[in-house]
Every structure is written in C-alpha cells, then in structure tokens.
Design a protein around this motif. Structure first.
Motif, PDB file in Angstrom:
ATOM      1  N   THR A 203      16.998  31.627  47.619  1.00 11.65           N
ATOM      2  CA  THR A 203      15.722  32.294  47.866  1.00 11.65           C
ATOM      3  C   THR A 203      15.475  32.324  49.366  1.00 11.65           C
ATOM      4  N   VAL A 204      14.928  33.413  49.828  1.00 13.10           N
ATOM      5  CA  VAL A 204      14.621  33.543  51.250  1.00 13.10           C
ATOM      6  C   VAL A 204      13.291  34.268  51.394  1.00 13.10           C
ATOM      7  N   GLY A 205      12.473  33.763  52.263  1.00 15.96           N
ATOM      8  CA  GLY A 205      11.212  34.403  52.609  1.00 15.96           C
ATOM      9  C   GLY A 205      11.093  34.486  54.119  1.00 15.96           C
ATOM     10  N   TYR A 206      10.279  35.410  54.600  1.00 19.29           N
ATOM     11  CA  TYR A 206      10.155  35.599  56.038  1.00 19.29           C
ATOM     12  C   TYR A 206       8.686  35.605  56.451  1.00 19.29           C
ATOM     13  N   SER A 207       8.426  34.978  57.568  1.00 17.08           N
ATOM     14  CA  SER A 207       7.137  35.137  58.239  1.00 17.08           C
ATOM     15  C   SER A 207       7.401  35.866  59.545  1.00 17.08           C
ATOM     16  N   GLU A 208       6.454  36.643  59.985  1.00 16.49           N
ATOM     17  CA  GLU A 208       6.667  37.457  61.175  1.00 16.49           C
ATOM     18  C   GLU A 208       5.864  36.923  62.350  1.00 16.49           C
ATOM     19  N   GLU A 209       6.458  37.070  63.520  1.00 20.55           N
ATOM     20  CA  GLU A 209       5.769  36.664  64.741  1.00 20.55           C
ATOM     21  C   GLU A 209       6.082  37.659  65.843  1.00 20.55           C
ATOM     22  N   ALA A 210       5.082  38.023  66.594  1.00 17.45           N
ATOM     23  CA  ALA A 210       5.225  39.037  67.635  1.00 17.45           C
ATOM     24  C   ALA A 210       5.558  38.389  68.976  1.00 17.45           C
ATOM     25  N   VAL A 211       6.440  39.029  69.726  1.00 13.97           N
ATOM     26  CA  VAL A 211       6.805  38.586  71.068  1.00 13.97           C
ATOM     27  C   VAL A 211       6.532  39.748  72.018  1.00 13.97           C
ATOM     28  N   THR A 212       5.804  39.482  73.091  1.00 16.15           N
ATOM     29  CA  THR A 212       5.503  40.515  74.068  1.00 16.15           C
ATOM     30  C   THR A 212       6.422  40.368  75.268  1.00 16.15           C
ATOM     31  N   LEU A 213       7.061  41.463  75.622  1.00 16.23           N
ATOM     32  CA  LEU A 213       8.015  41.473  76.724  1.00 16.23           C
ATOM     33  C   LEU A 213       7.364  42.067  77.968  1.00 16.23           C
ATOM     34  N   ALA A 214       8.067  41.944  79.092  1.00 16.63           N
ATOM     35  CA  ALA A 214       7.568  42.518  80.338  1.00 16.63           C
ATOM     36  C   ALA A 214       7.305  44.009  80.148  1.00 16.63           C
ATOM     37  N   GLY A 215       6.179  44.477  80.676  1.00 15.39           N
ATOM     38  CA  GLY A 215       5.821  45.878  80.510  1.00 15.39           C
ATOM     39  C   GLY A 215       4.979  46.143  79.285  1.00 15.39           C
ATOM     40  N   GLY A 216       4.754  45.108  78.462  1.00 18.38           N
ATOM     41  CA  GLY A 216       3.885  45.256  77.310  1.00 18.38           C
ATOM     42  C   GLY A 216       4.564  45.597  76.006  1.00 18.38           C
ATOM     43  N   GLU A 217       5.889  45.797  76.003  1.00 15.65           N
ATOM     44  CA  GLU A 217       6.583  46.096  74.751  1.00 15.65           C
ATOM     45  C   GLU A 217       6.495  44.893  73.811  1.00 15.65           C
ATOM     46  N   THR A 218       6.247  45.153  72.540  1.00 17.82           N
ATOM     47  CA  THR A 218       6.127  44.096  71.540  1.00 17.82           C
ATOM     48  C   THR A 218       7.271  44.197  70.544  1.00 17.82           C
ATOM     49  N   VAL A 219       7.886  43.065  70.256  1.00 13.30           N
ATOM     50  CA  VAL A 219       8.973  42.986  69.281  1.00 13.30           C
ATOM     51  C   VAL A 219       8.562  41.990  68.206  1.00 13.30           C
ATOM     52  N   THR A 220       8.790  42.340  66.962  1.00  9.30           N
ATOM     53  CA  THR A 220       8.450  41.453  65.851  1.00  9.30           C
ATOM     54  C   THR A 220       9.696  40.722  65.379  1.00  9.30           C
ATOM     55  N   LEU A 221       9.654  39.402  65.436  1.00  8.71           N
ATOM     56  CA  LEU A 221      10.732  38.567  64.929  1.00  8.71           C
ATOM     57  C   LEU A 221      10.378  38.091  63.532  1.00  8.71           C
ATOM     58  N   ARG A 222      11.387  37.903  62.694  1.00  7.52           N
ATOM     59  CA  ARG A 222      11.123  37.350  61.372  1.00  7.52           C
ATOM     60  C   ARG A 222      11.756  35.962  61.273  1.00  7.52           C
ATOM     61  N   ARG A 223      10.935  35.000  60.902  1.00  6.35           N
ATOM     62  CA  ARG A 223      11.395  33.617  60.779  1.00  6.35           C
ATOM     63  C   ARG A 223      11.668  33.334  59.307  1.00  6.35           C
ATOM     64  N   PRO A 224      12.922  32.997  58.965  1.00  6.44           N
ATOM     65  CA  PRO A 224      13.256  32.810  57.554  1.00  6.44           C
ATOM     66  C   PRO A 224      12.960  31.398  57.052  1.00  6.44           C
ATOM     67  N   SER A 225      12.746  31.299  55.780  1.00  5.23           N
ATOM     68  CA  SER A 225      12.694  29.991  55.102  1.00  5.23           C
ATOM     69  C   SER A 225      13.546  30.116  53.854  1.00  5.23           C
ATOM     70  N   TYR A 226      14.348  29.092  53.589  1.00  2.00           N
ATOM     71  CA  TYR A 226      15.335  29.154  52.524  1.00  2.00           C
ATOM     72  C   TYR A 226      15.074  28.105  51.465  1.00  2.00           C
ATOM     73  N   GLY A 227      15.446  28.441  50.262  1.00  2.00           N
ATOM     74  CA  GLY A 227      15.347  27.508  49.160  1.00  2.00           C
ATOM     75  C   GLY A 227      16.327  27.889  48.071  1.00  2.00           C
ATOM     76  N   ILE A 228      16.271  27.154  46.969  1.00  2.00           N
ATOM     77  CA  ILE A 228      17.141  27.426  45.828  1.00  2.00           C
ATOM     78  C   ILE A 228      16.279  27.401  44.570  1.00  2.00           C
ATOM     79  N   SER A 229      16.422  28.427  43.769  1.00  2.00           N
ATOM     80  CA  SER A 229      15.712  28.463  42.492  1.00  2.00           C
ATOM     81  C   SER A 229      16.713  28.320  41.355  1.00  2.00           C
ATOM     82  N   ASP A 230      16.207  27.989  40.181  1.00  2.00           N
ATOM     83  CA  ASP A 230      17.014  27.923  38.950  1.00  2.00           C
ATOM     84  C   ASP A 230      18.195  26.960  39.076  1.00  2.00           C
ATOM     85  N   LEU A 231      17.966  25.812  39.670  1.00  2.00           N
ATOM     86  CA  LEU A 231      19.028  24.811  39.764  1.00  2.00           C
ATOM     87  C   LEU A 231      19.466  24.404  38.354  1.00  2.00           C
TER      88      LEU A 231
END
Length: 519
Positions: A203-231
């Motif tokens: 299982t994988v889920g993502y949370s998003e976080e914005a990073v602002t670069l020089a000049g004001g450009e914004t990039v969205t990074l996704r931070r994953p979290s992992y798990g296992i279902s149905d063991l």
C-alpha cells in the motif's frame, strides 16, 4: 576492443583521500585493494588522468562525449526499445549469446509441476514471472498507484538490524547485510502460485508539499508512506523495516563492473578530510560466488559486487527460481511459511540440481552486461552546454562523476577482447554511498549503508525514461515524477547542490534539465 588514441588520456591516477582510506581498511584486515590501477603503465595512467579530468570548457562538447558507452554505445534510432540494444562492439558469437540471454530474460516461468519442465519452478512466492516484467523494456520500474495494488516493478525489501553480539559480528565481518523478517523473509512477495496465498499487498499513499524556487516558481513534491495490507501469515516482526525499491534501468551494467576498484575508491572521502562536504563511502560486501571481500556497485545500496550477483538475487527473491549461485528452490519461503515449503519445485534432476541450471544464469548475466548505453543527443546545442555548466556549477558533478575508463586487457569466455575493455565511458556516478538526508531515508541498514545512505545512480540514459518506460518515476521508490522533483528531494550531502539548483534562475534551471534530458 577500442583502444583510446595516443593523443587522448585515460583515467584518474591516485587520490590522497583514497590512500588514507585504503590504509585504514588494510590495517583493519578488511581488504587489500591496490592504491592505483595495475592494468596500465605509468604513461597510460597519466593519459587516463588527463582524459577523465573534469572539464572547465562549456563552449563545446568534449571529445567522444556523445559515445557514452565507448565503442559499446548504441547509435540506433531512438524508440521505446532503445535500452534493449546489444553492445555495438559485440562479436558474432557474443551476439548469439546476447539473443539467447534476451529470450531467457523475457521468459515467463510457470508453477511446478508443469508439462514445460524446463520452464517450471516459479515461486512458490514471487513478485514477477520474468525479468522483463520488472525492468520494463530493460528500463526502470515505477511504483503502484495510491492504494493497495500489485506493485510488479517495485518491491518492498524487509530487514532489521542486528540485536545480538553474534549478529553484530556477522555484519561487521560482511557475512550478512542485515536480517530478514522471521516470517516474510527478505522481501514481500505479493504474488503466489495456485493453492498458496500471496504474502500481502503493497500500500502506498502520498501527501503533497509545495516548494518555492527562485523567481517564484512552485513545484509540488509528493511524500510517500508505505504499508502492507492483507498479511497472510501473521504480523511482521516489530523490528522489520520496509524499503521500497523500483527496478533500475539495465543499460551499461557490464561497463560499470569493468571500472577498476581503484578509480572508484579514489573518490571516496568517508572521513570528510577533503573538506568538500561530500563524504562518499564504498559499499564493502562479499562476492556471493567466491566469498571474497569486494566493492559493491550494483543495487540501490550497492549491495552486490557483480552483475551475476545481482541477477542471481533477482532470480531467487523476485521470481523464486533457483540457480547454481542461489540453489534454494523455494526462494524466499521461511520456516514460518510451512505451506510454501511444502509446494513442489521445478528441479529436474535430469537437467541439473536447480530450476535454472547452467547455462541459464551465465546467459542472462551476459545479456545484462551487454545492454548498450544509447548515444547522447543534442550534446553540442548551446542550451544543453549551458545546462552542463549549471550542472557543474551547482555541485552535481561532485557525486555524479562524469567519466571513467574501464580496465584494459579484459577477455571474454573465449579469450577474445571483452566489449567492455578499455573504454572511455560517461556514467555520471561515483558508485559510492552518500547520506541523502532524512527525506529519502528508508530506515533500513544494508551492510555498511545506513537508512539515509544510497548509491549514486548513474545518469546515462535518464533522458529516455519516458520513451522507454512510458512514464517518469525517479529515485529509489519512484516518488519523483520529474527530474526537477528528483533534484529537490536531495538532502544530506547533496543539500548544498539541491539548494544551488533551487536558487538558479528559471532559465538556468531549465537548461540544467535540458542537459540531463540529453544523457
């Protein structure tokens, strides 16, 4: 074999940092690598040092820069199969072995017993039915979509650290890298043969976080979290860590193995004595065939010393197929998975003692060693050359070492010159371990590598990821959807370079990306 012309130079000779490191390890009785290359004369060593010195001229492409894999470089037209081309300098006999290895790399294994006795033995627990299933068209894999799914080209490695004095000593002596989960082994297998339950689902889920670069450009990074279902076989051990790994691209592996140890170790600075903030450390492992101490250079944490080690491990753990190097026909089944251990295997005594007896492993290894690196594209364009300058200026080349020259005098199994011998190559990696910061940490120790440590991945071919794989997925778990995102995830030793990239103007950042896309 392609010898380098006399008016060219060949590889780095010797570095003071490596001398200190080599002496330290020798005193500790761990290894005894030569401090300099033993395959070259002093004159050749000088030429090697000259030709591999970092450039300071970004007004034009360097000599032979477009031929990233030396004479083995593929100059075929770019299409979705460009990573599946053989080394351009293969002999006719080598070409035959390559095509046989290709067929075995694509072979779909089936469960035992089967009427196709030379193809059975899959699993019983497995992640894929063929090598090609993970290494899509010999390129990189990708993570599953958010939610539970069959990962296929991404796996979860399972491990814990030592807890007893004997376990600590085993790690210290390089006999083991870490310790498997007592029930689920070294890797979660999310597929199984009929009549057996798969271990679970990633299982994988993502949370998003914005990073602002020089000049004001914004990039969205996704931070994953992992798990296992149905063991299926009970809970994981509380000490077990999960490390997601996508399948890396297959190109240039034989050339990487042909880089002399001394030239990789010359860039090591584990104690930080060079004062650069870059503290590359070699991965010290054991060759699984010989048991000898060796330099790890394959895998996300450089846990394997040779291409053959990497291939045998994949056969055993990913597909559940035994080979002479990994003869356990039940793969990653553990004593706590009794039903798995009771399943039939595909060992046919008339064919050999394993499910993939010789020459299967040598042929797949040969194929893997000879997947050609594609030629550079647009290397002389001003926008690409400007991006190359930004790459150097930002400090990226401190770890992504541009070029090496492979060993001279290498021979193939027939005594002929090896296609990988004495080639000027451009992998853009130092093949050392680096602390990449907490953001990329998987919390899993692998031998001398901590949870924050990763091998510098080679960059050759990275600009063709979309073409070959049909999508972009970078870093060890594929979280980065663009090259910009991948750079912005860099931390630890690479944080200074990451910040330099973020502080560039938008046009300079795009130029750096243009350079990467030309590789």
């Amino acid at each position: 074999m392609m010898h380098i012309p006399a008016n060219r130079a060949l590889l780095p000779a010797i570095a003071a940092g490596f001398l200190v490191f080599s002496i330290t390890l020798a005193v500790a009785g761990i290894l005894d690598f030569p401090a300099v290359r033993t395959d070259l004369s002093p004159e050749q060593l000088k030429r090697v040092s000259d030709v591999t010195r970092a450039t300071t001229n970004f007004s034009k492409a360097e000599p032979y820069e477009t031929m990233q894999g030396g004479a083995a470089t593929s100059i075929d037209p770019v299409n979705r199969d460009i990573f599946s081309r053989p080394s351009a300098n293969l002999s006719d006999e080598g070409g035959q072995d390559f095509h046989l290895g290709n067929a075995l790399f694509r072979k779909l294994w089936v469960s035992a017993p089967s009427s196709t006795q030379a193809s059975d033995g899959l699993g019983p627990l497995f992640n894929a039915r063929s090598c090609q299933s993970c290494h899509i068209r010999d390129g990189r894999g990708h993570p599953p979509e958010a939610g539970g799914a069959v990962a296929t080209s991404m796996v979860l490695r399972l491990a814990r650290t030592a807890v007893t004095a004997d376990e600590e000593q085993a790690v210290k002596d390089f006999h083991v890298l870490n310790f498997p989960d007592p029930t689920y082994g070294v890797q979660l297998q999310d597929l199984a043969v009929p009549g057996l339950a798969a271990e679970g689902k990633v299982t994988v889920g993502y949370s998003e976080e914005a990073v602002t670069l020089a000049g004001g450009e914004t990039v969205t990074l996704r931070r994953p979290s992992y798990g296992i279902s149905d063991l299926a076989y009970g809970p994981l051990d509380p000490a077990t860590t999960l490390s997601p790994r996508i399948a890396p691209p297959m190109i240039g592996l034989g050339l990487i193995e042909a880089i002399p140890d001394a030239d990789i170790l010359a860039n090591a600075d584990p104690d930080g004595k060079k004062g650069t903030g870059i503290r590359g450390r070699p991965a010290i492992v054991r060759d699984h065939r010989t048991g000898q101490i060796a330099l790890g250079r394959f895998g996300w944490k450089a846990q394997n010393a040779t291409v053959r080690d990497q291939v045998a491990d994949a056969f055993s753990v990913d597909i559940g197929i035994s080979t002479p190097d990994r003869p356990n026909a039940h793969g990653d089944c553990t004593p706590n998975e009794a039903h798995c251990l009771a399943m039939p295997t595909g060992v046919q005594k008339r064919l050999g003692d394993t499910e993939a007896p010789d020459p299967i492993l040598p042929l797949v290894t040969f194929y893997s060693e000879n997947l050609a690196v594609p030629a550079r594209r647009k290397a002389s364009l001003p926008a690409v050359l400007h991006g190359k300058e930004m790459f150097y200026r930002s400090g990226c080349a401190a770890c992504h070492t541009p070029k090496f020259v492979t060993r001279d005098g290498m021979k193939d199994k027939d005594g002929k010159d090896s296609p990988q011998a004495f080639q000027l190559i451009w992998p853009y990696s130092d093949f050392l371990l680096h602390d990449m910061g907490e953001g990329l940490s998987d919390g899993q120790q692998v031998g001398v590598a901590s949870g924050r440590d990763w091998r510098t991945p080679p960059l050759w071919g990275i600009g063709l990821t979309q073409t070959v794989s049909g999508q972009q997925a970078y870093l060890h778990d594929g979280r980065a959807r663009t090259l910009t995102e991948a750079i912005l995830w860099h931390g630890g030793e690479a944080e200074k370079a990451r910040n330099a990239f973020a502080d560039l103007s938008k046009d300079d950042r795009q130029a750096l990306i243009n350079f990467l896309e030309s590789l």
